[in-house]
Design an enzyme around this catalytic site. Structure first.
Site, PDB file in Angstrom:
ATOM      1  N   TYR A  25       0.849  -1.207   0.000  1.00 35.62           N
ATOM      2  CA  TYR A  25       0.000   0.000   0.000  1.00 35.62           C
ATOM      3  C   TYR A  25       0.880   1.250   0.000  1.00 35.62           C
ATOM      4  O   TYR A  25       0.633   2.211  -0.730  1.00 35.62           O
ATOM      5  CB  TYR A  25      -0.920  -0.019   1.223  1.00 35.62           C
ATOM      6  CG  TYR A  25      -1.691   1.278   1.435  1.00 35.62           C
ATOM      7  CD1 TYR A  25      -2.752   1.624   0.614  1.00 35.62           C
ATOM      8  CD2 TYR A  25      -1.342   2.145   2.468  1.00 35.62           C
ATOM      9  CE1 TYR A  25      -3.453   2.810   0.810  1.00 35.62           C
ATOM     10  CE2 TYR A  25      -2.038   3.329   2.674  1.00 35.62           C
ATOM     11  CZ  TYR A  25      -3.095   3.659   1.842  1.00 35.62           C
ATOM     12  OH  TYR A  25      -3.775   4.828   2.032  1.00 35.62           O
ATOM     13  N   SER A 107      -3.993  12.003   8.769  1.00 32.41           N
ATOM     14  CA  SER A 107      -4.930  11.774   7.663  1.00 32.41           C
ATOM     15  C   SER A 107      -6.348  11.545   8.167  1.00 32.41           C
ATOM     16  O   SER A 107      -6.557  10.928   9.217  1.00 32.41           O
ATOM     17  CB  SER A 107      -4.475  10.533   6.884  1.00 32.41           C
ATOM     18  OG  SER A 107      -5.453  10.126   5.964  1.00 32.41           O
ATOM     19  N   TYR A 130     -10.377  15.074   3.988  1.00 31.34           N
ATOM     20  CA  TYR A 130     -11.037  14.658   2.753  1.00 31.34           C
ATOM     21  C   TYR A 130     -12.479  15.128   2.852  1.00 31.34           C
ATOM     22  O   TYR A 130     -13.092  15.054   3.925  1.00 31.34           O
ATOM     23  CB  TYR A 130     -11.012  13.137   2.584  1.00 31.34           C
ATOM     24  CG  TYR A 130      -9.712  12.632   2.028  1.00 31.34           C
ATOM     25  CD1 TYR A 130      -9.205  13.120   0.831  1.00 31.34           C
ATOM     26  CD2 TYR A 130      -8.992  11.647   2.697  1.00 31.34           C
ATOM     27  CE1 TYR A 130      -8.003  12.657   0.319  1.00 31.34           C
ATOM     28  CE2 TYR A 130      -7.796  11.174   2.190  1.00 31.34           C
ATOM     29  CZ  TYR A 130      -7.313  11.676   0.999  1.00 31.34           C
ATOM     30  OH  TYR A 130      -6.134  11.223   0.495  1.00 31.34           O
ATOM     31  N   THR A 156      -7.091  18.244   1.081  1.00 37.26           N
ATOM     32  CA  THR A 156      -6.590  17.534  -0.106  1.00 37.26           C
ATOM     33  C   THR A 156      -7.575  17.703  -1.259  1.00 37.26           C
ATOM     34  O   THR A 156      -8.774  17.460  -1.107  1.00 37.26           O
ATOM     35  CB  THR A 156      -6.397  16.036   0.207  1.00 37.26           C
ATOM     36  OG1 THR A 156      -5.413  15.919   1.231  1.00 37.26           O
ATOM     37  CG2 THR A 156      -5.927  15.266  -1.017  1.00 37.26           C
ATOM     38  N   LYS A 252      -3.655  21.130  -0.648  1.00 39.29           N
ATOM     39  CA  LYS A 252      -2.728  20.068  -1.081  1.00 39.29           C
ATOM     40  C   LYS A 252      -3.213  19.404  -2.360  1.00 39.29           C
ATOM     41  O   LYS A 252      -4.407  19.108  -2.473  1.00 39.29           O
ATOM     42  CB  LYS A 252      -2.651  19.031   0.048  1.00 39.29           C
ATOM     43  CG  LYS A 252      -1.836  17.794  -0.241  1.00 39.29           C
ATOM     44  CD  LYS A 252      -1.812  16.896   0.988  1.00 39.29           C
ATOM     45  CE  LYS A 252      -0.959  15.670   0.826  1.00 39.29           C
ATOM     46  NZ  LYS A 252      -1.431  14.726  -0.163  1.00 39.29           N
ATOM     47  N   HIS A 276       0.064  13.417  -5.191  1.00 38.90           N
ATOM     48  CA  HIS A 276      -0.357  12.379  -4.240  1.00 38.90           C
ATOM     49  C   HIS A 276       0.598  11.189  -4.267  1.00 38.90           C
ATOM     50  O   HIS A 276       0.180  10.025  -4.228  1.00 38.90           O
ATOM     51  CB  HIS A 276      -1.785  11.931  -4.586  1.00 38.90           C
ATOM     52  CG  HIS A 276      -2.620  11.572  -3.386  1.00 38.90           C
ATOM     53  ND1 HIS A 276      -3.564  12.403  -2.858  1.00 38.90           N
ATOM     54  CD2 HIS A 276      -2.637  10.468  -2.596  1.00 38.90           C
ATOM     55  CE1 HIS A 276      -4.136  11.822  -1.820  1.00 38.90           C
ATOM     56  NE2 HIS A 276      -3.582  10.643  -1.626  1.00 38.90           N
ATOM     57  N   ASP A 307       5.382  17.988  -2.155  1.00 35.94           N
ATOM     58  CA  ASP A 307       5.560  16.599  -1.721  1.00 35.94           C
ATOM     59  C   ASP A 307       5.648  15.733  -2.960  1.00 35.94           C
ATOM     60  O   ASP A 307       5.541  16.228  -4.073  1.00 35.94           O
ATOM     61  CB  ASP A 307       4.445  16.141  -0.757  1.00 35.94           C
ATOM     62  CG  ASP A 307       3.090  15.882  -1.424  1.00 35.94           C
ATOM     63  OD1 ASP A 307       3.032  15.564  -2.631  1.00 35.94           O
ATOM     64  OD2 ASP A 307       2.077  15.997  -0.720  1.00 35.94           O
TER      65      ASP A 307
HETATM   66  C1  HOC Z   1      -8.908   2.695   1.694  1.00 31.42           C
HETATM   67  C2  HOC Z   1      -8.216   4.044   1.688  1.00 31.42           C
HETATM   68  O1  HOC Z   1      -4.401   9.237   0.787  1.00 31.42           O
HETATM   69  C3  HOC Z   1      -4.111   7.171  -0.294  1.00 31.42           C
HETATM   70  C4  HOC Z   1      -4.815   7.916   0.798  1.00 31.42           C
HETATM   71  C5  HOC Z   1      -6.283   7.868   0.764  1.00 31.42           C
HETATM   72  C6  HOC Z   1      -6.895   6.564   0.470  1.00 31.42           C
HETATM   73  C7  HOC Z   1      -8.340   6.393   0.792  1.00 31.42           C
HETATM   74  C8  HOC Z   1      -8.789   4.967   0.680  1.00 31.42           C
HETATM   75  O2  HOC Z   1      -4.050   5.953  -0.226  1.00 31.42           O
HETATM   76  O3  HOC Z   1      -3.590   7.753  -1.241  1.00 31.42           O
END
Ligand code: HOC
Length: 389
Positions: A25, A107, A130, A156, A252, A276, A307
């Site tokens: 991930y 986050s 978010y 974001t 961002k 991102h 970033d």
């Molecule tokens: C299941 C997670 O910023 C990323 C994160 C947000 C993901 C949301 C979903 O993985 O880029």
């Protein structure tokens, strides 16, 4: 314990220690991962200019980021599911950042909740937002961040819908991990991670479960994410969110000069040039290629940060020389966290500060305000020759 001298060393230990689905991930980009790769390789194309016979006795990396004192011009980016890389990961990363004297950004998609982090740390942190379709829930997130005395809101803008990451789909990513023959076989080899995880209760998305309507467990969370993130987010809504917050704001996910101009009109405290971490629009240019055009367009109106792709103090130095006021790291500290918890995040910060200090000195610079464009050597066509038609 092996001798750790660079971020790559932490990455190797993280890979051994964390379950495959969580390491993947962290270590993935969307689709072909072209943008994910180029975020890093484009930094290599920029060179530093060696200078000699300059007094280097009074060196310091101290600075201010959006008016807040910082040990160096670096902040920790929001990273989803940090608490799955290491038990209580968000708390540990926030503590390490607080002790080191750099901002930590929590986050929305964290495992430890806003309240968990506030109760277990003693320095203010930033909260990343978010925007959900459910505006009441979005407002409650803002209120919770205010109650936790977060010192900035990072909104974001580049994830209204999720870029596809092949590895996550193939691994069946979930928090906590679903037990399948494949994940059980992998988890059986990650006993240190498992023992720590058994000692914490923080194993679900702490800002969501029990707070957002209809979410009682995490098994359907990726579907919930896809359904709930607001695809209709626009500049008008961004302005409203900023007004609701009323404090320091960073926008961002800006990668385009026109978007940067639009964002600057809202007078945020800073914008972050970002794709991102190469996790959203595959095929987009790297952040470092877009930095100077954006600084040229809006740097007189707002602070510009960056970033995506920063793995060393040399990268930080290059970004500052090209106009960034601060650099944000994600993977670079997550490798440290996954490798050895809080001590690993501290190690990542120490590595980067040492690299920044030494490289600044070898470029003839003692302090952050002495860093200017003449520190770097940039290929002539670095930002050029891209056409929209
Ligand atoms: C299941 C997670 O910023 C990323 C994160 C947000 C993901 C949301 C979903 O993985 O880029």
């Amino acid at each position: 314990m092996p001798v750790i001298t660079c971020i790559e060393d932490l990455k190797r230990i993280h890979e051994r220690r964390a379950p495959r689905m969580f390491f993947d991930y962290c270590e993935s980009g969307s689709w072909t991962e072209q943008t994910f790769r180029e975020n890093v390789t484009d930094f290599d194309k920029i060179r530093l200019r060696q200078r000699v016979a300059v007094d280097m006795t009074g060196r310091s990396q101290k600075t201010q980021i959006i008016g807040q004192e910082a040990t160096m011009p670096l902040a920790l980016s929001p990273v989803g599911m940090t608490g799955m890389q290491h038990a209580d990961g968000e708390i540990l990363a926030a503590r390490a950042a607080g002790k080191f004297g750099v901002p930590y950004t929590l986050s929305t998609m964290s495992i430890c909740s806003i309240e968990d982090v506030a109760e277990n740390t003693d320095k203010p942190f930033w909260f990343q937002l978010y925007t959900m379709k459910d505006m009441d829930y979005t407002k409650r997130l803002i209120e919770r961040a205010k109650a936790a005395k977060c010192s900035a809101l990072v909104i974001t803008l580049d994830l209204q819908i999720l870029g596809q990451r092949h590895k996550d789909l193939k691994n069946g990513l979930s928090a906590p991990p679903k037990l399948t023959p494949k994940s059980i076989a992998n988890l059986a080899t990650k006993w240190a991670w498992g023992l720590e995880m058994l000692q914490t209760k923080r194993r679900v998305f702490g800002n969501i479960v029990g707070h957002a309507s209809g979410v009682t467990d995490t098994s359907s969370l990726s579907a919930w994410t896809a359904e709930q993130f607001d695809p209709a987010l626009d500049w008008g809504k961004v302005a409203k969110l900023m007004e609701m917050w009323g404090g320091k704001v960073i926008l961002k996910g800006i990668l385009d000069v026109e978007d940067a101009k639009r964002a600057a009109e809202l007078e945020p405290d800073a914008i972050i040039v970002s794709n991102h971490g190469g996790r959203q629009l595959d095929g987009a240019l790297s952040s470092i290629r877009m930095l100077r055009p954006i600084v040229d367009a809006v740097g007189h109106k707002t602070d510009v940060h960056i970033d995506s792709g920063i793995r060393s103090g040399q990268d930080v130095l290059k970004a500052l020389a090209m106009g960034a006021k601060a650099a944000h790291i994600g993977r670079a500290y997550i490798y440290g966290l996954g490798a050895m918890g809080e001590a690993g995040v501290t190690k990542a910060l120490e590595v980067i500060q040492k690299e920044l200090d030494t490289s600044m000195a070898l470029c003839g610079r003692q302090t952050i305000d002495q860093i200017d464009p003449s520190v770097t050597l940039i290929p002539e066509d670095f930002e050029g020759r891209w056409h929209t038609t």
